[in-house]
Scaffold this motif. Sequence first.
Motif, PDB file in Angstrom:
ATOM      1  N   TYR A 278       0.805  -1.218   0.000  1.00 50.17           N
ATOM      2  CA  TYR A 278       0.000   0.000   0.000  1.00 50.17           C
ATOM      3  C   TYR A 278       0.841   1.272   0.000  1.00 50.17           C
ATOM      4  CZ  TYR A 278      -3.856  -3.132   1.133  1.00 50.17           C
ATOM      5  OH  TYR A 278      -4.780  -4.135   1.100  1.00 50.17           O
ATOM      6  N   GLY A 279       1.970   1.248   0.698  1.00 47.99           N
ATOM      7  CA  GLY A 279       2.801   2.442   0.754  1.00 47.99           C
ATOM      8  C   GLY A 279       3.612   2.641  -0.506  1.00 47.99           C
ATOM      9  N   GLU A 280       4.300   1.576  -0.948  1.00 48.13           N
ATOM     10  CA  GLU A 280       5.128   1.656  -2.150  1.00 48.13           C
ATOM     11  C   GLU A 280       4.388   1.192  -3.393  1.00 48.13           C
ATOM     12  OE1 GLU A 280       8.887  -0.313  -1.441  1.00 48.13           O
ATOM     13  OE2 GLU A 280       8.685   0.036   0.709  1.00 48.13           O
ATOM     14  N   ILE A 503      -5.690  -2.006   8.525  1.00 47.87           N
ATOM     15  CA  ILE A 503      -4.527  -2.319   9.369  1.00 47.87           C
ATOM     16  C   ILE A 503      -3.335  -1.462   8.957  1.00 47.87           C
ATOM     17  CG2 ILE A 503      -2.854  -4.112   9.977  1.00 47.87           C
ATOM     18  CD1 ILE A 503      -5.171  -6.140   9.497  1.00 47.87           C
ATOM     19  N   PHE A 504      -3.108  -1.366   7.643  1.00 47.37           N
ATOM     20  CA  PHE A 504      -1.986  -0.563   7.143  1.00 47.37           C
ATOM     21  C   PHE A 504      -2.125   0.895   7.563  1.00 47.37           C
ATOM     22  CE2 PHE A 504      -0.748   2.432   3.767  1.00 47.37           C
ATOM     23  CZ  PHE A 504       0.630   2.323   3.886  1.00 47.37           C
ATOM     24  N   GLU A 505      -3.322   1.439   7.420  1.00 45.55           N
ATOM     25  CA  GLU A 505      -3.520   2.849   7.752  1.00 45.55           C
ATOM     26  C   GLU A 505      -3.334   3.095   9.244  1.00 45.55           C
ATOM     27  OE1 GLU A 505      -7.362   3.442   6.087  1.00 45.55           O
ATOM     28  OE2 GLU A 505      -6.589   4.007   4.110  1.00 45.55           O
ATOM     29  N   THR A 506      -3.778   2.138  10.053  1.00 50.02           N
ATOM     30  CA  THR A 506      -3.547   2.256  11.495  1.00 50.02           C
ATOM     31  C   THR A 506      -2.054   2.227  11.800  1.00 50.02           C
ATOM     32  OG1 THR A 506      -5.661   1.164  11.957  1.00 50.02           O
ATOM     33  CG2 THR A 506      -4.043   1.230  13.741  1.00 50.02           C
ATOM     34  N   GLU A 508       0.287   3.109   9.781  1.00 40.32           N
ATOM     35  CA  GLU A 508       0.856   4.361   9.294  1.00 40.32           C
ATOM     36  C   GLU A 508       0.694   5.468  10.332  1.00 40.32           C
ATOM     37  OE1 GLU A 508       2.210   5.641   5.687  1.00 40.32           O
ATOM     38  OE2 GLU A 508       3.104   4.023   6.856  1.00 40.32           O
ATOM     39  N   ILE A 509      -0.476   5.506  10.964  1.00 40.93           N
ATOM     40  CA  ILE A 509      -0.705   6.501  12.013  1.00 40.93           C
ATOM     41  C   ILE A 509       0.296   6.308  13.147  1.00 40.93           C
ATOM     42  CG2 ILE A 509      -2.332   7.245  13.796  1.00 40.93           C
ATOM     43  CD1 ILE A 509      -4.585   6.574  11.839  1.00 40.93           C
ATOM     44  N   GLU A 510       0.492   5.057  13.528  1.00 39.90           N
ATOM     45  CA  GLU A 510       1.432   4.766  14.611  1.00 39.90           C
ATOM     46  C   GLU A 510       2.855   5.137  14.211  1.00 39.90           C
ATOM     47  OE1 GLU A 510       0.775   0.654  15.302  1.00 39.90           O
ATOM     48  OE2 GLU A 510      -1.083   0.959  16.441  1.00 39.90           O
ATOM     49  N   ARG A 511       3.212   4.858  12.949  1.00 36.53           N
ATOM     50  CA  ARG A 511       4.565   5.211  12.499  1.00 36.53           C
ATOM     51  C   ARG A 511       4.756   6.724  12.466  1.00 36.53           C
ATOM     52  NH1 ARG A 511       4.152   0.239   9.387  1.00 36.53           N
ATOM     53  NH2 ARG A 511       2.864   1.244   7.803  1.00 36.53           N
ATOM     54  N   MET A 512       3.734   7.431  12.005  1.00 35.25           N
ATOM     55  CA  MET A 512       3.829   8.888  11.973  1.00 35.25           C
ATOM     56  C   MET A 512       3.869   9.468  13.383  1.00 35.25           C
ATOM     57  SD  MET A 512       3.985   9.598   8.772  1.00 35.25           S
ATOM     58  CE  MET A 512       3.599  11.329   8.621  1.00 35.25           C
ATOM     59  N   ALA A 513       3.075   8.890  14.281  1.00 38.67           N
ATOM     60  CA  ALA A 513       3.074   9.367  15.663  1.00 38.67           C
ATOM     61  C   ALA A 513       4.435   9.145  16.299  1.00 38.67           C
ATOM     62  CB  ALA A 513       1.994   8.649  16.456  1.00 38.67           C
ATOM     63  N   ALA A 514       5.064   8.029  15.930  1.00 40.75           N
ATOM     64  CA  ALA A 514       6.390   7.749  16.475  1.00 40.75           C
ATOM     65  C   ALA A 514       7.411   8.778  16.015  1.00 40.75           C
ATOM     66  CB  ALA A 514       6.833   6.351  16.059  1.00 40.75           C
ATOM     67  N   LYS A 515       7.155   9.390  14.879  1.00 41.93           N
ATOM     68  CA  LYS A 515       8.047  10.425  14.357  1.00 41.93           C
ATOM     69  C   LYS A 515       7.588  11.825  14.768  1.00 41.93           C
ATOM     70  CE  LYS A 515       9.258   7.717  10.259  1.00 41.93           C
ATOM     71  NZ  LYS A 515       9.236   7.669   8.769  1.00 41.93           N
ATOM     72  N   ASN A 516       6.635  11.865  15.702  1.00 45.09           N
ATOM     73  CA  ASN A 516       6.114  13.144  16.205  1.00 45.09           C
ATOM     74  C   ASN A 516       5.519  14.004  15.100  1.00 45.09           C
ATOM     75  OD1 ASN A 516       6.887  12.607  18.888  1.00 45.09           O
ATOM     76  ND2 ASN A 516       8.981  13.253  18.425  1.00 45.09           N
ATOM     77  N   PHE A 523     -10.812   6.395  10.248  1.00 45.76           N
ATOM     78  CA  PHE A 523     -11.850   5.595  10.883  1.00 45.76           C
ATOM     79  C   PHE A 523     -12.395   4.572   9.900  1.00 45.76           C
ATOM     80  CE2 PHE A 523     -14.138   8.895   8.691  1.00 45.76           C
ATOM     81  CZ  PHE A 523     -15.340   8.326   8.294  1.00 45.76           C
ATOM     82  N   SER A 524     -13.110   3.613  10.440  1.00 40.28           N
ATOM     83  CA  SER A 524     -13.800   2.623   9.624  1.00 40.28           C
ATOM     84  C   SER A 524     -15.222   2.480  10.143  1.00 40.28           C
ATOM     85  CB  SER A 524     -13.074   1.275   9.663  1.00 40.28           C
ATOM     86  OG  SER A 524     -12.860   0.847  10.987  1.00 40.28           O
ATOM     87  N   VAL A 525     -16.118   2.006   9.268  1.00 39.29           N
ATOM     88  CA  VAL A 525     -17.533   1.879   9.600  1.00 39.29           C
ATOM     89  C   VAL A 525     -17.863   0.399   9.760  1.00 39.29           C
ATOM     90  CG1 VAL A 525     -19.884   2.467   8.914  1.00 39.29           C
ATOM     91  CG2 VAL A 525     -17.978   3.952   8.234  1.00 39.29           C
ATOM     92  N   HIS A 526     -18.507   0.049  10.873  1.00 42.85           N
ATOM     93  CA  HIS A 526     -18.788  -1.343  11.206  1.00 42.85           C
ATOM     94  C   HIS A 526     -20.284  -1.545  11.448  1.00 42.85           C
ATOM     95  CE1 HIS A 526     -14.482  -2.420  12.246  1.00 42.85           C
ATOM     96  NE2 HIS A 526     -14.438  -1.104  12.113  1.00 42.85           N
ATOM     97  N   CYS A 527     -20.717  -2.791  11.294  1.00 39.41           N
ATOM     98  CA  CYS A 527     -22.087  -3.154  11.655  1.00 39.41           C
ATOM     99  C   CYS A 527     -22.259  -2.948  13.158  1.00 39.41           C
ATOM    100  CB  CYS A 527     -22.365  -4.601  11.275  1.00 39.41           C
ATOM    101  SG  CYS A 527     -23.984  -5.202  11.825  1.00 39.41           S
TER     102      CYS A 527
END
Length: 645
Positions: A278-280, A503-506, A508-516, A523-527
């Motif tokens: 997804y990233g590359e 999962i990938f987007e989550t 990515e958020i964690e990786r970006m947060a780690a880099k401040n 978000f995702s939409v669920h039943c």
Amino acid sequence: MSQELSAYDSVVSEKDGDNSSSREAQAAVVVFREPFEDKVCFEGETVSLECIIEGGMKPWPCKWYKGDKIVSSDNIRDESKDQTYKLTILNATNEDEGVYTLMIRNEKKDVQLKVIERQEGCVHLRNYQLELATIALRGENTIICAESGAGKTIVSYHVIERHLLNNPRGKVVFISRTNILQEQQYERACDTFSTPHFQGTINIWKAEDDDSDDFKMEIQKANLIFSTPKSLCNHLMDATAVHVSIRTFTLIILDECHHAYGKSVYNELMSYYRMAKYGEEMDCLPQIVGLTSSPGINKVKDLTSAKGHLKQIMANLDVSKLSIVKRYKEELLRYTSIAAKVILVYKIRQHEPVKHILLQAMAYVESKMNSRIDVFAEIREIGRKIEGENDIQAIIEIIESEYQRLEEDSGFIICVMTRAAAKAVAERLPGYLRCTNLTGLHKSVEEGGTVGKNKGRDSIVGTSTDFETENKNIQQQYLMAQAIEEISKLNIVSDIAIAEKSIFETEEIERMAAKNKKRKGLFSVHCKYCGVVITDGNLMRHVNKKWYIVCDKEVLTRVDRITIPTKKQKEFDGFRMLEKAYGSECGHNWDSIFMYKESEFIALAQDYVKIFDRQAGKFIDCRKWSNLVFKIKHMSDDDLQNYKK
């Protein structure tokens, strides 16, 4: 060949004589800027013989020869263009092997092609094992699910063998969780792939070799590599000294793949796969094949949670199809066993005859130990190799000293923490001490023959607490078996794709947060009732902040429709209600399907869905779409045009 070549020379000379003097001047000499390289290929492979010349504005006439005959075959194509002269051989056979000659004007160049015969398979499977291998042999990602003793490893070896025979330049990595398992699998593979075709192509990727200058070269030479997940992850990181890309591999086998969950190292490994996908946006990704006897239990309480856990594992591994035995179940049962729960409760006895026997045995051992030696040493281990040379040497010196004093009357017991350390120390001690290692805690006893054969029984020995735990595990395993059976019948390709992207987007958020670095929350939409993923948040659109629709046609394939009577089909704001939409998998109401600008859309009512905040890692309260903390884009003309494609 000389007569044909001479005749050809004369034809070329006559033809060239008709050309202009400028062309003749430019084409006086044939200069091979990039000459031929001899080629080696396997049977069935496509190979090209190619060279580049200098001089001339247009390509010169040429002819290709094999031996003394002009090349003429249905599987051979002359693909020469401009100054590049290229002969391509499709599906090469032994008959295509030999020396080829390119004739240009009065110059000729030879190139040799060697075609290697494909070897007969080293691995032979039973019918149920062939059934387990079917999906993987098609090149698709899958999890091979079968009971212990079914031979999942040998099935994976068959997949590896076919993969490498069909892709001679393929590269397979077999992942085992521990160093001990890694060595066991490596040794077994070396015994299995014993033909000359595989000799020198199997390697083991040990942690102590990571920093070697020859490391990358050794990996490049191998076709089959055995590694632990952490060792591979260490080299997939960009910052590592010896970097390896996930694209290096064409097939990844994950033993005990049910550990690809949460923050496990298996899931860390798969995160690099998701970054590439997804990233590359890599088109050429390795095939993923997981092996498991049970995809974990994760404290499942009912069938719904069991199915949810299984689908999470599948999403983590980018797997939408499970490999299970259906057709040859009877044959499978001849080689495996199904647990039958039989509880035998024994009363606590006042007199324990076994206790007296154990005390006698302990006294006998103590009487044989004429000397007592306590040596405390911290021994750090990597696999079966022991570090801490001074500690080991101290043990050897003390034992040798006592042995010289007592000789055959001496006896020694060395206690260590792990099986690996016990085996390594025993191998390190001098041979004349006749050392052995005793390891393992036995919690079961086989009776009446091997379990799975000869109707043997496996009796579990333990306390009442052990039985309670075992009973709970059996119940959870039963639920997982049901989940496997049901999910294997479903088409969940789109569900897995959405979940994996989430999962990938989550991550990515964690990786970006780690880099401040800040990033807009996703978000995702669920039943609302069962939690099944309906769609990704970035696929939601609104029309006039009244209608919240899914801008993704795939969601329409995942619903069951109930037509609304014509009299009740209301139309307002350009929307005409057609049908009610219910999730195909869960059967719950997701709202309605509308016709809008000549296209069908599914609109999601907030009453039937719930929102998962990926950054916070939890569901959030939102009773109205307008109150959602995340931004939903307006339905643009471009969105509509892309949707209609």
